[in-house]
Design an enzyme around this catalytic site. Structure first.
Site, PDB file in Angstrom:
ATOM      1  N   GLY A  99       0.829  -1.204   0.000  1.00  0.00           N
ATOM      2  CA  GLY A  99       0.000   0.000   0.000  1.00  0.00           C
ATOM      3  C   GLY A  99       0.861   1.251   0.000  1.00  0.00           C
ATOM      4  O   GLY A  99       0.521   2.262  -0.632  1.00  0.00           O
TER       5      GLY A  99
ATOM      6  N   SER B 272      -4.444  -2.717  -0.529  1.00  0.00           N
ATOM      7  CA  SER B 272      -3.293  -3.549  -0.155  1.00  0.00           C
ATOM      8  C   SER B 272      -3.732  -4.953   0.244  1.00  0.00           C
ATOM      9  O   SER B 272      -4.710  -5.122   0.980  1.00  0.00           O
ATOM     10  CB  SER B 272      -2.559  -2.882   1.016  1.00  0.00           C
ATOM     11  OG  SER B 272      -1.486  -3.684   1.438  1.00  0.00           O
TER      12      SER B 272
ATOM     13  N   THR C 104      10.047  -7.757 -12.032  1.00  0.00           N
ATOM     14  CA  THR C 104       9.392  -9.051 -12.254  1.00  0.00           C
ATOM     15  C   THR C 104       8.280  -9.235 -11.225  1.00  0.00           C
ATOM     16  O   THR C 104       8.463  -8.980 -10.038  1.00  0.00           O
ATOM     17  CB  THR C 104      10.440 -10.194 -12.159  1.00  0.00           C
ATOM     18  OG1 THR C 104      11.425  -9.932 -13.141  1.00  0.00           O
ATOM     19  CG2 THR C 104       9.810 -11.551 -12.399  1.00  0.00           C
TER      20      THR C 104
ATOM     21  N   CYS D 175       1.286   2.222  17.941  1.00  0.00           N
ATOM     22  CA  CYS D 175       0.749   2.245  16.572  1.00  0.00           C
ATOM     23  C   CYS D 175       1.728   1.844  15.490  1.00  0.00           C
ATOM     24  O   CYS D 175       2.508   0.918  15.630  1.00  0.00           O
ATOM     25  CB  CYS D 175       0.058   3.563  16.267  1.00  0.00           C
ATOM     26  SG  CYS D 175       1.129   4.957  16.038  1.00  0.00           S
TER      27      CYS D 175
END
Ligand code: PLP
Length: 391
Positions: A71, A198, A236, A324
């Protein structure tokens, strides 16, 4: 030993079907999708199927999906794309409660000479759209506002925000990393140019994500090299993970309806139970427009980390408002932006559920928490304050 996993906004368990789908590509089907031979070519087709599933999750066209590594890469690419494709525009707008993938990227751009507006939120974690309108100028190149907040679960009115941004002619990106797979998303209804999602937040493995880029939007690649992803993201492909991600998107599409209602029921039972049995506790964030799986609760006069350690003794996983994302003890920038008092930020715990959460999981937390909070208040340096406040 059984784990009660209530930290699904941090990462999720890989769905069985996603894991099964990826295994052949880690064993026998190891070809390079760019190769000319049939062995590689068959893999290329599987990637395209995964792209169709990822597109279907948000009602996009497959050609609008670029696979990335996470993400964070999708978020960085989106903002950088806007800055490179319209170099004359030097103003960025974002919010104070974005994930560091956007927030720190924008702070870096500010150090490189861009003007950045960080929009505030109110005490429920909501944006004031008049402030967004007022902040926009002819120089605004990109507005990046998250779909749903990872800490509070608050959902922003993204259709309305996108419409405002487009009416002023800027590009709009939304970080939907926490929203995708938890609530239905229809990109055809949102005039956004770019959207990040994500894999590991929706039961796919870590290390795979996607950036939606509207087919009419200009795009300059961030990662430059080979011609993979039609020249839009070189490197890739992470074949096995992309295939698992496709499978996870397919599963999520079937689960964001009634399934998320049962997640919401469990979350509500947890939240109401904790508020009832733990004095001086409060929910952080808007409880109306909120992800169905997230509860961010402050237990005043206790340290969130201490709560987590005690929960950990029972194999209950959650996260706190100070440790967090960064692993540091800095108080959460999201709760600070919402003006949550210091004593409440430090005692905040985020519980985030998934479709694998059970009634028994919630029962165990409801059984253990009142005792944990009571014990910790006895021990806490703030304990005296608590007793005085409740005298
Ligand atoms: N955006 C939000 C809202 C998030 O919650 C996260 C991860 O916590 C990210 C972006 C970064 O995603 P990733 O871990 O895939 O890099």
């Amino acid at each position: 030993m059984r784990v009660v996993y209530l930290d699904n906004n941090a990462t999720t368990r890989v769905a069985d079907k996603a894991r099964e789908a990826m295994l052949p590509y880690l064993i026998d089907l190891y070809g390079n999708p760019s190769s000319m031979h049939t062995f590689g070519g068959q893999i290329h087709r599987k990637i395209e199927t995964a792209r169709e599933h990822a597109a279907a999750l948000i009602n996009a066209e497959p050609g609008e999906i670029i696979f990335t590594s996470c993400g964070t890469e999708s978020d960085n690419t989106a903002v950088m794309n806007a800055l490179t494709s319209r170099p004359e525009k030097r103003h960025i707008i974002t919010s104070r409660v974005e994930h560091p993938a956007v927030l720190n990227f924008c702070k870096t751009m500010a150090r490189r000479g861009y003007r950045v507006t960080f929009l505030p939120v109110d005490k429920l974690g909501r944006l004031n759209l008049d402030e967004l309108k007022a902040a926009m100028t002819d120089d605004t190149g990109i507005v990046s506002i998250m779909y749903a907040n990872n800490e509070s679960g608050v959902i922003f009115p993204i259709e309305e925000i996108a419409a405002i941004v487009k009416s002023k002619g800027a590009l709009f990106h939304t970080d939907a990393v926490q929203a995708a797979g938890k609530i239905p998303i229809d990109i055809k209804k949102i005039p956004a140019d770019m959207m990040s999602i994500s894999g590991h937040k929706m039961h796919a493995p870590k290390g795979v994500a996607a950036l939606y880029v509207k087919k009419t939007a200009r795009f300059s690649p961030y990662i430059i090299g080979g011609h993979q992803e039609r020249g839009r993201r070189a490197g890739t492909e992470n074949v096995a993970s992309i295939i698992a991600f496709g499978e996870a998107c397919k599963l999520a599409k079937n689960h964001t309806g009634p399934e998320s209602t049962s997640v919401k029921d469990l979350r509500d039972r947890l939240e109401q139970g904790l508020l009832r049995t733990c004095p001086q506790s409060r929910v952080n964030g808007d409880t109306e427009d909120r992800l169905p799986n997230t509860a961010n609760i402050s237990f005043e006069y206790v340290e969130g980390e201490a709560i987590l350690l005690r929960l950990n003794e029972f194999n209950i996983c959650a996260s706190s408002g100070s440790a967090c994302t960064s692993g540091s003890l800095e108080p959460s920038h999201v709760l600070r932006a919402m003006g949550v008092p210091f004593t409440a930020i430090h005692g905040s715990v985020r519980f985030s559920l998934s479709r694998y959460t059970t009634d028994d999981d919630i029962d165990l937390v409801l059984k253990k928490m009142p005792e944990i909070i009571k014990d910790l208040r006895e021990l806490s340096p703030y304990g005296r304050e608590f007793k005085e406040a409740n005298h």
